[in-house]
Design an enzyme around this catalytic site. Structure first.
Site, PDB file in Angstrom:
ATOM      1  N   HIS A 224      -5.147  -1.141  -6.627  1.00  0.00           N
ATOM      2  CA  HIS A 224      -5.222  -1.462  -5.196  1.00  0.00           C
ATOM      3  C   HIS A 224      -5.523  -0.222  -4.365  1.00  0.00           C
ATOM      4  CE1 HIS A 224      -4.619  -3.892  -1.646  1.00  0.00           C
ATOM      5  NE2 HIS A 224      -3.752  -3.007  -1.165  1.00  0.00           N
TER       6      HIS A 224
ATOM      7  N   SER B 295      -7.229  -2.695   2.509  1.00  0.00           N
ATOM      8  CA  SER B 295      -6.171  -3.705   2.510  1.00  0.00           C
ATOM      9  C   SER B 295      -5.998  -4.292   3.910  1.00  0.00           C
ATOM     10  CB  SER B 295      -4.887  -3.074   1.962  1.00  0.00           C
ATOM     11  OG  SER B 295      -3.933  -4.047   1.632  1.00  0.00           O
TER      12      SER B 295
ATOM     13  N   ASP C  41      -7.121  -4.565  -9.384  1.00  0.00           N
ATOM     14  CA  ASP C  41      -6.096  -4.689  -8.355  1.00  0.00           C
ATOM     15  C   ASP C  41      -5.027  -5.684  -8.812  1.00  0.00           C
ATOM     16  OD1 ASP C  41      -4.651  -5.076  -5.965  1.00  0.00           O
ATOM     17  OD2 ASP C  41      -6.439  -4.750  -4.750  1.00  0.00           O
TER      18      ASP C  41
END
Length: 269
Positions: free
Chosen positions: A247, A88, A219
């Site tokens: 995610h 991320s 995700d």
């Protein structure tokens, strides 16, 4: 194809970097699997994250936020190269390390993130992300706070319980969601940071490092299509999908992600 035994004989050094509001703790499954296979693993807390002391609003810049990673790469033994893995927001810290120390990185793996583009400021990836179509409740119960000088306020951000449950951990084991609710901390997003806005990633340094994009196919926070689109703007990037991964791929699909990381390390190291 290599056997499991052959793969484990080839030892690598993996450096794992977490995303916004998280810490090294979120890598506990993957770190265990990689270590058990004989690899060296360094899971880092960025500044004011995880078990790191200090408060998010006290971190003066994105570069200082990323200092634990930069210091780790700078301090490697001569000729040692690492496998960088960024999840991320951690992918942006990876980009900074790749730009500063391209000769120290064997391969960089971007997991469930929009990959920064060579020739553009690092903030470009966030500008593109904000153009993604989202429901009106994009941030749901996330918490935003401002502090400091009213003329130059510092904004911090923290994931709310429902956002964690529905957008980040919807396929992860419930005990990992419980862990996250107890462990997440406020973070800055550094949208107006000088390095983010003015630091251009170069094709010669950042662009010269081999990289792999691991797309979390399910995700609910960073759409899989966006992950692929950002990767497509970086020539030579290998793209692979992780089916059934939310995610938090390292928690929803730890075995599959660990095997993929070892395959990538063997291929590019």
């Amino acid at each position: 194809m290599e056997s499991g035994t052959e793969r484990r004989r080839r030892r690598h050094h993996f450096v794992l970097v977490h995303g916004t509001c998280h810490g090294a703790w979120c890598w506990y499954k993957v770190a265990t699997l990689l270590s058990s296979a004989g690899h060296r693993v360094t899971a880092l807390d960025m500044a004011a994250c995880g078990a790191s002391p200090g408060r998010a609003e006290e971190v003066p810049s994105f570069e200082e936020y990323s200092r634990p990673l930069l210091a780790t790469v700078a301090g490697l033994a001569p000729e040692e190269k690492v496998v960088l893995v960024g999840h991320s927001f951690g992918g942006v810290s990876l980009a900074l390390a790749m730009e500063q120390y391209p000769d120290r990185v064997a391969v960089a793996v971007f997991v469930a993130t929009g990959m920064p583009s060579a020739g553009k400021p690092m903030a470009f990836v966030f500008e593109q992300f904000l153009q993604e179509e989202y429901p009106a409740d994009r941030y749901m119960d996330c918490e935003f706070e401002t502090s400091g000088d009213p003329q130059r306020p510092v904004e911090t951000f923290r994931f709310g319980p429902q956002y964690l449950k529905q957008r980040l951990y919807q396929l992860s084991p419930p005990e990992d969601l419980t862990l996250a609710m107890a462990m997440v901390r406020p973070s800055q997003r550094f949208r107006d940071d000088a390095t983010m806005k003015g630091g251009i990633l170069t094709a010669e340094r950042y662009g010269g490092v081999r990289r792999v994009c691991v797309v979390a196919e399910d995700d609910a926070s960073v759409p899989a299509g966006f992950q692929r689109r950002m990767a497509s703007w970086n020539p030579g990037t290998e793209v692979t999908g992780l089916q059934g991964a939310d995610h938090m791929s390292m928690l929803s699909k730890p075995g599959e992600l660990s095997e993929l990381l070892m395959e990538v390390a063997n291929k590019y190291s």
